[in-house]
Structures are given as C-alpha cells and as structure tokens.
Design a protein around this motif. Structure first.
Motif, PDB file in Angstrom:
ATOM      1  N   ASN A 637      -8.624   2.453  -9.091  1.00 32.67           N
ATOM      2  CA  ASN A 637      -7.201   2.137  -8.872  1.00 32.67           C
ATOM      3  C   ASN A 637      -6.663   2.880  -7.652  1.00 32.67           C
ATOM      4  N   ASP A 638      -7.485   2.887  -6.613  1.00 33.35           N
ATOM      5  CA  ASP A 638      -7.148   3.604  -5.383  1.00 33.35           C
ATOM      6  C   ASP A 638      -6.404   2.655  -4.444  1.00 33.35           C
ATOM      7  N   GLY A 639      -5.138   2.942  -4.215  1.00 32.52           N
ATOM      8  CA  GLY A 639      -4.368   2.095  -3.313  1.00 32.52           C
ATOM      9  C   GLY A 639      -4.224   2.700  -1.933  1.00 32.52           C
ATOM     10  N   SER A 640      -5.254   3.409  -1.465  1.00 33.49           N
ATOM     11  CA  SER A 640      -5.169   4.099  -0.188  1.00 33.49           C
ATOM     12  C   SER A 640      -5.129   3.108   0.968  1.00 33.49           C
ATOM     13  N   PHE A 641      -4.691   3.640   2.110  1.00 27.65           N
ATOM     14  CA  PHE A 641      -4.581   2.816   3.317  1.00 27.65           C
ATOM     15  C   PHE A 641      -5.946   2.296   3.752  1.00 27.65           C
ATOM     16  N   LEU A 642      -6.961   3.174   3.735  1.00 33.59           N
ATOM     17  CA  LEU A 642      -8.289   2.750   4.191  1.00 33.59           C
ATOM     18  C   LEU A 642      -8.876   1.692   3.266  1.00 33.59           C
ATOM     19  N   ALA A 643      -8.594   1.779   1.962  1.00 35.85           N
ATOM     20  CA  ALA A 643      -9.098   0.758   1.039  1.00 35.85           C
ATOM     21  C   ALA A 643      -8.548  -0.616   1.409  1.00 35.85           C
ATOM     22  N   LYS A 644      -7.283  -0.666   1.822  1.00 35.05           N
ATOM     23  CA  LYS A 644      -6.705  -1.946   2.235  1.00 35.05           C
ATOM     24  C   LYS A 644      -7.331  -2.415   3.542  1.00 35.05           C
ATOM     25  N   MET A 645      -7.532  -1.501   4.482  1.00 38.94           N
ATOM     26  CA  MET A 645      -8.171  -1.873   5.741  1.00 38.94           C
ATOM     27  C   MET A 645      -9.596  -2.379   5.503  1.00 38.94           C
TER      28      MET A 645
END
Length: 907
Positions: A637-645
C-alpha cells in the motif's frame, strides 16, 4: 368445534395438566388449507403458565400432534387486520410474524377475546402485547366481565376463567373448630334441619349472654366517658399555650429574615470579587509574553542551535497567546487590544525574518550541492546523497510548522522556492546519472565496432566524439546506429553496419542483456531511496501530513476601534486556529514531488526506450524488474511518488513488450521456405525455443508471469499455424516429415521446460507428432511385397464373400501353385535391397541433424513391415494348412536386415 375442543382437551392437554380455554381452526395465508388449530391453554398447577399451541391433524386417523408452542409472554402484537369489517385474517407476532386466516369470523373473534383476557389476567402491564385492529367490543366485554366477577364473589366466571381474587382459604384453627363442631353434632349430616335448629338455639343463648354482659358493664362505660372528657380539657389547655408561643416567635422571624438576606448579599459580593481577580489573573497570564521570547522573536540567531531552540519556544508561546479564547466583552478593553496588536506585529516581523532566512538557506545549499555533487559522481553510477542537506534543515521544521499556521502565504511561497531550487539540482544530477548508465553500453558497442575498422587513432577519436554528439543529454541509440553505419560505409573492407535487428540477433550477447538488466536495477535502486528520502524529508520538514486552517487574520488599525458584531466575529476568528490533525499525504506531497522531480519520468521513459532500441529483448527484463517493484508497492500500500512513476514506465514497457511479441508473431506468420533446400527444423521453431528459454530464466518467480503466458499463447499458435502452412508449401520434403519433425522438436522442448501455461499445447504437439509420423510411415512403407499383398487381398475378399478358409486353395486364382510363384519372387536379397532404398528415402527426407528421429522412423518402419509379414504368415497357416509353404525369409532375417542397414548408414 365443541367436539374438536373436547377431543383436543382429552388427547393433548389433560395428559399435560393443562386446561384448554380457546381454539380456532386456521390456515396460513397464501397456502393450501390444512387441518391446523391454534389453542390457548393454562396449566392447572400454581404458578399458572399460559401457552399458545399450534396443533396439526395427522393425515391418518383422527389423531392430533403438537407442531409449535409459544409462551404467552413471547407474544408481542396481535393484529386483527380490520376492526370495522368482518375479516378472517389475523397476525400474531412472536419472534417473527405469523399470518393466518380463521375458518369463520366468529371463531376469530372468540379466540382474540380469549387472548385479550389471558393477557390482562396473567401478564404484567409492561409485558402485555399490543392489540391492533381488534374490535373494541371484544375488549370491552372482557373488561366488564372481569370487573363483575371481582364484585360478585368467588367461583368461576361465565367464561370459564377462575376468579381467584375473592377466594379465601380456611385457616388451620378454623378447620379444627369446624371439624370439632361437626363431630359434636352427630346428626349434622343425616338431619340438616335438626342441626340448623340446634345452631339457632345456641345462637340465641349467646346473644342473651352478650346483652347481659353489656348491661353489667354500664358503670365502667360511664367511667371511660369521664376520662375522655378530662383528656379533651387538657388538650384545649395545651393548644392555648402553643398559640401564645407562636405569637412570641412571629416578631423574631422578620428580624432573622433581614439578617439572612444581608449575609447572602455579602457572600455574593465576595464571590464576585474573587471571580474577577481570578479572571484578571488568568487574562494577564494568558496574554503575557516574556521579554526573553520577545527578544528571541526580534533578534534570535537562526544560524545556531541555541537560537533556533529559543525562536521555536518563543514562536510557540506567541501562538498559544494568540489562540487564547476570551469572552467577547474582554475585547473592549484597551489593554487587551494593545496586547493583541503587539502580538500581531511580532508575528508579521518574525514570519518575514524566518522566510528570508530560509530562502537564503535553500538557495545557498542548493548551489553548493550543484557545484560539488556532479563532479564527485561523474564516473560512478551513483546519485549524490542529500542526507547532509536534510540534516541541516530539519532543526527548522518546528518553525516551518509555526509559519504554516501563522502566515500561510509565506509558507506556500517558501515551498515554491524550495521546489524550484531542488528541481534544477535534481534535473542535473538525474540527467547526468542516466547518461552515465547509457554510456556504459555505448562505449562497449563502440569498442567492439572500432576493432573492425582501420584508420588512425585520431580519426577514431573524432568518430567517438561524433558518436557521443558532444552532449550527453542528446544521447540515443538511433543516432548511434546511423553514425556507426556511416563509419562502416567509409571502410569497404570489414565494414560494420549496426541495426536494431542485428544487435538483437548477434552483436548483443546474452551477457550484455544481463549487464543491462543489472544496470537497470542499479538505476532503480539509486532512484528509489533518493525519491523516498526526499519525500520523507518534505513530509517532515514542510508538515505535509498536517492540515491547518488559515485562520490567523492579519491585524489592522480598523479593528482596534471596531466594537460592532462584525468586529467581534473577526476577533473571534482571529483567535480560532484549527487543531492540527494527521491526514493522508496525497495531493500536496504529489504536487511538490512532481515539481521537484520533473525529470524522473522523462528520463525513465528515455532509459526504457534506450534499452528497447539497444535490444528488444531488454523489454522482458525491464517488464520483470519494474513489474515486481510496482507489485510490491501495491502489496505494501505504498503510494510513493516513485511507485507512481514506475507505474507509468511499466505501461510503456508493457507496450514495448507487446510490440515485440507482435513483431515475433508477424515474423512467424510471414516465414517462407527455400525451394532448393530440405525443410528440416523451421527457423522460427528454433527461435521460439531460444526465446522461451530466455523468457523462463527472466520471468522465474515474477509477478508478471501472466503477461508471458498470454504472449506464449499467441506466439505458439502462430508457430503451429506456420508449421501447418509451410508443410503444405514444402517442395523437397514431404508434408508429414515437416510436421512430425517440428512437432517432435516442440514437444521435447516443452516437456523439458515444463511450462504450465503451455501444457495443452505440449499435448497437442505430441498428438500431431505421433499422427504425422504414423501417416508418413504408412505412406512411405506402402506395400513392400506388392504381389504378395495383392494376392492376399484377393484371398481376404474371397473369405469375406463366404468361402471358408480351408477351401480357398481350391480356387484356381488362389491355388497353392499361384502362392508359390508369388513367394519365389521375393527373396531375402530382394527384400534387403528394397529396405535399403527405403532407408535412403528416409535419410533424404529428414534433417541431417535428426539422426535420433531417423532411428525412430526406421523403428516404425520395422514394426510396420513385421506386422505385414505376420499377417501373411497367419493367412498361409489358415488358408493353406499342411502345405509347408512359407516366405523365403524369416522374422529374424527381417530384424537383421533393418539392423544392418541402420548400422551401415550411421558409419
């Protein structure tokens, strides 16, 4: 109904010590009528229990059976459906609602009246059920009947209910006296009149004695009356004395009331003075700001730890002082207004001073990192660490939180300045970092290409500089391919032409792919902590997970003398600051991270495109690497910026992977055979096997396994279709050979890899391999002993026409002499010669590198020949018994022929 009631009482209720009071013949609404009865009964023993029972008549005989039983206290509501119209429907609500209709209206009313009486008599007032839509006449009759019974005396009522209120049980003494009296009168039972006469005489005697006793006590009565008169005189005297006392006390009560009121007034005054002093003390303490705090806000040194701590404490104290909730009337005090104005001036001055200080810090530290970071990491695949930068800024996080509450405009401006400064820094660092990653492979390609070219070192150096394009930011594989082609065309001997297909097919080796995958992982391993550290720092330093209300209103001179309701409301709003609360870091963090790392997504997509152009098979590695990281981020459930990128890059990689697979499918679909060569194992079959081995090694235990299985399905379908198509187009090789060779190869490969998603295709390949191998053997073998085959086919036809087996030899056409002629034409030497020609055809049709498969085909040929041989022998023994005729070669000879031919060809 009377007979039924009697039968129910006799068969069901009497054995259970119960008395049946009410019964109604019912059926459930919406269902077929059945012989069911609702009964209301009471127990005959104390304490009395009341039950409602549903009884069902059994199909055989006149027997009845209890189906369900409820206690009366379980009844919650009785619904008669319609109190104005005659209706047989009614509902009883227990744990659920039961809907019934009676056989007649009178039975329904009688039963509901019975329930009303039972509830009124045996249930407490709080537990009585609700009677709804029941005619009032039924309940009135019940009430009046019960009242009349209570006044009429003991004994059962007309409705059958016992009236227990007027019944009195004899005491033990009364029972003893009654028994003694009856025993003394022997004729009490046999002669009632004589007993009554004796009792009357005794009563007269007792009355006379009572009158005589009363007359004898007249003197005592007169004495009692005299005593009563004296007592009344004493009471009158006491009352007179009490009245005098009362008149004396009345004059004092007024004076005592005045004293009480005066004491109460004094207490109220003291209490008011105490409360006023407490309120003033509280106001002074709450609105007080120490001189040390004021000095820290005006002159505190923000460059040292002690100054930062002093300013943080002073800012917190100022914030608490400005958040004090005061009574609206207090704001009319001039001292309070002046104090609030001083707080507002301090807030504005310190917010401005803090803003300018942090502005200088952001610009200075950003420039220092930009100057030294890239130079230190120019030759390494490492991103500069910003931990020292974050460490120096974190002491100011409490002041930033204060600024966020005190002056949101300056806070937002400060956030914008930080993102602009860091955006330039990260853009340079990440661009250089990505360029270094790409340069690893470009230098390798240049070194391998330059070895094949001749010329001076000076010209090669120029070509190298030309290849790099003078700027690392414009680096891409397409320009590298074009420049290498130009470089190779200038040297005719040993020229080098680099293209996308050649890199994927030959020049780009497996170790290079592994190196790219390793480098790609290194890139992500560097980007991930960098982005995560910056995101954590932003969250902590700028308090992006804390939301506040923009309620600190800037002060002004207009508010000082504003005594209106609007002014009071503004001053109240001035004091109200929403309590900070934790929220999920979403929009604010995303916005700042996006503004800082604007270069991350384009650079990631550029690296993906670089790897895909360098070798299309790199899309497999990238799909696994990025896919696993994105899957782990979703699982955590990691909503980090890099995960989206990475999610956006995964879409591009998946598109490249799909295009690569579609290209492979197109290549298979467009494959053609050479007219001058044997077919053998088709190239795209070998290519599929190479691809599958590589893909299995890459996708092992990967979350993107489903993507590979889907790609397998489309690719192997194209392979199967192409094998069938090219087998029909083959000129040099029979269709069956093309099919069974390639399907055999595919089956062995799939059985070795054990790909679960291709298990059905493996079985299909095995089936097609066996079928085509059998067809080839049958068609190639044909009838090696043709005349014998024709002769025995005729024999079988005659036998099918009705001729017995032992009579076949009497047919002129199939006589023993004709059979001997056919046998003599096939000697062992002729058979071996024919088998050698057959083996030569197998060798000619099958691939040169498929010796094992040739042996399999030869074994099938041997089995087919032996089958025909045994068939001929069986027919000879059956149709020509005792003739002693047999073929001139035996089964052992045939086995030796096949073995010798196979060994000779292998040598």
């Amino acid at each position: 109904m009377t007979a039924i009631k009697h039968a129910l009482q006799r068969d069901l209720f009497t054995p259970n010590d119960e008395r049946l009071l009410g019964v109604v013949h019912v059926a459930k609404t919406g269902k077929k009528k059945k012989s069911s009865f609702l009964c209301a009964s009471v127990t005959t023993e104390h304490p009395v229990e009341v039950y409602i029972t549903k009884i069902k008549k059994q199909d055989k005989g006149d027997l009845y059976k209890r189906q369900k039983k409820w206690h009366l206290r379980e009844l919650k509501m009785v619904d008669g459906k319609d109190s104005k119209k005659d209706s047989t429907d009614f509902d009883l609500l227990f744990d659920k609602n039961f809907k019934w209709f009676a056989s007649s209206v009178s039975e329904k009313h009688t039963f509901l009246s019975c329930l009303w009486k039972l509830c009124r008599r045996y249930l407490p007032r709080l537990n009585k059920p609700t009677f709804k839509n029941v005619p009032e006449s039924l309940m009135e009759v019940s009430v009046s009947g019960s009242e009349s019974q209570r006044t009429s005396g003991s004994g059962p009522g007309t409705d059958g209910f016992p009236t227990e209120e007027n019944y009195q049980v004899l005491t033990s003494k009364e029972e003893t006296d009654l028994e003694r009296m009856l025993s003394e009168c022997e004729n009490a039972i046999s002669d009632a009149e004589a007993f009554a006469s004796n009792m009357s005489k005794d009563l007269s005697v007792l009355d006379g004695e009572n009158i005589s006793s009363i007359m004898g006590s007249e003197a005592q009565v007169n004495q009692l009356m005299s005593l009563l008169d004296n007592a009344l005189d004493e009471v009158t005297a006491v009352e007179t004395r009490l009245d005098g006392y009362n008149d004396m006390v009345q004059s004092i009560s007024g004076q005592m009331g005045q004293m009480k009121n005066q004491e109460s007034f004094i207490q109220i005054t003291n209490k008011n003075h105490t409360m006023l002093l407490q309120e003033l003390d509280k106001l002074v303490l709450q609105l007080d700001l120490s001189k040390g705090h004021i000095k820290a806000l005006n002159e505190g040194d923000l460059r040292v730890d002690s100054g930062i701590e002093a300013c943080s404490s002073a800012a917190e104290a100022l914030q608490h002082a400005m958040q004090v909730e005061l009574h609206p009337g207090v704001y009319q005090l001039v001292a309070v207004r002046e104090q609030q104005k001083m707080f507002e001036d301090l807030r504005q001055k310190f917010a401005k001073r803090l803003y300018h200080f942090l502005y200088d810090v952001f610009m200075k530290q950003g420039n220092e990192q930009a100057a030294g970071g890239l130079a230190r990491q120019a030759n390494n695949l490492k991103l500069p660490k910003h931990f020292p930068y974050h460490r120096d800024l974190l002491p100011y996080k409490q002041l930033v939180l204060w600024l966020k509450v005190a002056d949101k405009t300056k806070y937002q401006q400060l956030c914008g300045i930080y993102t602009q400064s860091l955006c330039k820094l990260y853009s340079r660092e990440i661009t250089e970092f990505m360029t270094n990653a790409k340069q690893r492979f470009i230098e390798k390609e240049l070194s391998s290409s330059i070895k094949n070219l001749s010329g001076s070192s000076q010209s090669l150096s120029k070509q190298h500089k030309k290849l790099l394009g003078g700027s690392t930011q414009s680096l891409n594989v397409k320009s590298m391919g074009k420049k290498l082609k130009k470089l190779g065309s200038s040297k005719k001997h040993g020229g080098l032409a680099v293209s996308r297909e050649s890199l994927a097919a030959s020049d780009f080796e497996l170790s290079d792919r592994e190196k790219f995958s390793s480098t790609f992982r290194e890139v992500l391993n560097e980007l991930e902590p960098t982005c995560q550290d910056e995101e954590d720092f932003l969250t902590r330093f700028f308090h992006l997970n804390i939301e506040t209300a923009d309620t600190l209103m800037p002060g002004g001179s207009d508010d000082e003398e504003d005594d209106t309701e609007q002014g009071a409301a503004r001053r109240k709003q001035y004091q109200e600051v929403q309590v900070v609360k934790d929220i999920r870091p979403t929009d604010k963090i995303w916005r700042m991270m996006t503004e800082i790392f604007t270069v991350v997504e384009p650079q990631l997509l550029g690296l993906v495109a670089f790897g895909e152009k360098l070798d299309p098979l790199n899309s497999l590695n990238m799909l696994v690497v990025i896919g696993d990281r994105v899957a782990k981020a979703r699982q955590d459930n990691d909503g980090s910026f890099l995960a989206k990128m990475l999610g956006n890059s995964l879409i591009e990689v998946k598109r490249n992977f799909d295009n690569f697979m579609n290209h492979k499918i197109t290549v298979v679909q467009e494959a053609h055979l050479s007219k001058n060569k044997k077919c053998g194992i088709l190239p795209f079959v070998t290519d599929f096997e190479d691809f599958a081995e590589l893909a299995e090694s890459i996708f092992k235990d990967s979350h993107r396994r489903n993507d590979l299985d889907k790609a397998y399905k489309g690719l192997i379908k194209a392979v199967f279709d192409a094998i069938e198509r090219l087998a029909m187009e083959s000129y040099k090789t029979p269709r069956e050979v093309v099919l069974f060779e390639n399907y055999h190869n595919l089956h062995d490969f799939l059985a070795r890899l054990k790909i679960v998603g291709l298990e059905q295709e493996r079985k299909e390949a095995k089936t097609k391999y066996n079928d085509n191998l059998q067809n080839y053997v049958s068609s190639l073998m044909g009838r090696p002993l043709e005349k014998l085959s024709n002769f025995f086919e005729g024999v079988e036809q005659v036998m099918e026409g009705g001729v017995r087996a032992e009579e076949v030899s009497f047919q002129l056409k199939f006589s023993k002499q004709e059979l001997r002629k056919c046998i003599k034409e096939y000697t062992g030497k002729d058979v071996k010669k024919g088998l050698e020609a057959l083996y030569h055809k197998i060798t000619k049709h099958t691939s040169d590198n498929e010796n094992r498969l040739q042996r399999v085909v030869w074994q099938y040929m041997q089995d087919e020949f032996l089958r025909q041989y045994k068939h001929f022998e069986d027919l000879i023994n059956k149709c020509y018994p005792g003739s002693g005729m047999k073929l001139e070669f035996t089964i052992q000879d045939v086995l030796q022929y096949f073995t010798d031919i196979a060994l000779s060809q292998e040598k």
